[in-house]
Design a protein around this motif. Structure first.
Motif, short mmCIF file in Angstrom:
data_model
loop_
_atom_site.label_atom_id
_atom_site.label_comp_id
_atom_site.label_asym_id
_atom_site.label_seq_id
_atom_site.Cartn_x
_atom_site.Cartn_y
_atom_site.Cartn_z
N SER A 40 -3.97 2.96 6.76
CA SER A 40 -2.39 3.48 6.43
C SER A 40 -2.71 4.63 5.19
O SER A 40 -3.71 4.52 4.26
CB SER A 40 -1.71 2.41 5.77
OG SER A 40 -2.47 1.81 4.40
N VAL B 20 6.28 8.58 0.54
CA VAL B 20 6.63 8.71 2.03
C VAL B 20 6.38 10.12 2.39
O VAL B 20 6.26 11.01 1.68
CB VAL B 20 8.07 8.51 1.92
CG1 VAL B 20 8.38 6.92 1.93
CG2 VAL B 20 8.94 9.30 1.42
N SER C 2 -0.20 6.75 2.71
CA SER C 2 0.92 7.02 2.02
C SER C 2 1.09 8.25 1.13
O SER C 2 0.32 8.89 0.65
CB SER C 2 0.81 6.05 0.84
OG SER C 2 2.25 5.49 0.63
N ASN D 267 0.84 -1.06 -0.10
CA ASN D 267 -0.11 0.01 -0.03
C ASN D 267 0.63 1.29 0.20
O ASN D 267 0.31 2.47 0.01
CB ASN D 267 -0.95 0.22 1.23
CG ASN D 267 -1.99 -1.28 1.13
OD1 ASN D 267 -2.54 -1.47 0.19
ND2 ASN D 267 -2.20 -1.63 2.50
N CYS D 268 2.32 1.13 0.24
CA CYS D 268 2.99 2.33 -0.05
C CYS D 268 3.34 2.84 -1.20
O CYS D 268 4.24 2.25 -1.89
CB CYS D 268 4.31 2.14 1.01
SG CYS D 268 5.25 3.27 1.35
N THR D 269 2.86 3.97 -1.62
CA THR D 269 3.11 4.63 -3.04
C THR D 269 4.11 6.01 -2.80
O THR D 269 4.46 6.46 -3.78
CB THR D 269 1.88 4.97 -3.55
OG1 THR D 269 1.11 5.88 -2.71
CG2 THR D 269 1.10 3.80 -4.01
N MET E 44 4.86 7.18 5.13
CA MET E 44 3.86 6.24 5.43
C MET E 44 3.29 6.20 6.70
O MET E 44 4.10 5.96 7.62
CB MET E 44 3.94 5.07 4.90
CG MET E 44 2.95 4.07 4.81
SD MET E 44 2.94 2.55 3.97
CE MET E 44 1.34 1.79 4.36
#
Length: 165
Positions: free
Chosen positions: A144, A134, A146, A130-132, A136
């Protein structure tokens, strides 16, 4: 975190941003981020290199265990300063030792070990897809966000998390 990033100094930060997001988008984003940063006393710089950040995440996990949220926050702030303002690479142990030390944490022995590696890998597995961008934010291990977020967005997610409890 980019687990496939090279060890050591890494790659040119601005070139990596241009490849990841496109040069046109970056050309529009940078002035906006610089202006926002200045309002909050942050002097963003886009020179330098970006390396593998795995060890910086181990340090952040260790900071919480050693000194709670206070030490963890200090270490994160110092590492962010290194990367976002001082053009330092998170892939270089000398940088991590220096900037964690500025926050009051000696990480030399930690970097020679594998401590906190499993914890970081678990977080990567749980939240990495799910991290696209920073930073995050992981809230209550359920939500979450991002990338940079407005205060109202964060507040809304905190309120959602409180309502569910």
């Amino acid at each position: 975190m980019n687990p496939s990033a090279p060890e050591g100094k890494g790659v040119n930060k601005l070139e990596m941003y241009n490849q990841k997001f496109g040069a046109d988008r970056i050309a529009k984003m940078i002035p906006q981020m610089e202006a926002t940063g200045k309002k909050h006393g942050i002097n963003f710089s886009y020179g330098g290199y970006t390396g593998n950040t795995f060890d910086s995440h181990r340090i952040i996990a260790a900071a919480k265990e050693q000194g709670g949220n206070k030490l963890q926050d200090a270490v994160v702030e110092s590492l962010f300063k290194a990367y976002f303002e001082d053009e330092q690479s998170m892939g270089e142990h000398s940088v991590l030792i220096d900037y964690a030390g500025r926050a009051g944490m000696d990480v030399t022995a930690l970097l020679e070990s594998t401590d906190f590696g499993n914890e970081v890998r678990q977080e990567m597995k749980s939240f990495g897809q799910n991290c696209t961008g920073v930073p995050m934010f992981i809230i209550d291990n359920k939500y979450s966000l991002s990338g940079a977020q407005e205060a109202d967005t964060l507040l809304s997610v905190f309120q959602q998390a409180c309502e569910k409890d």
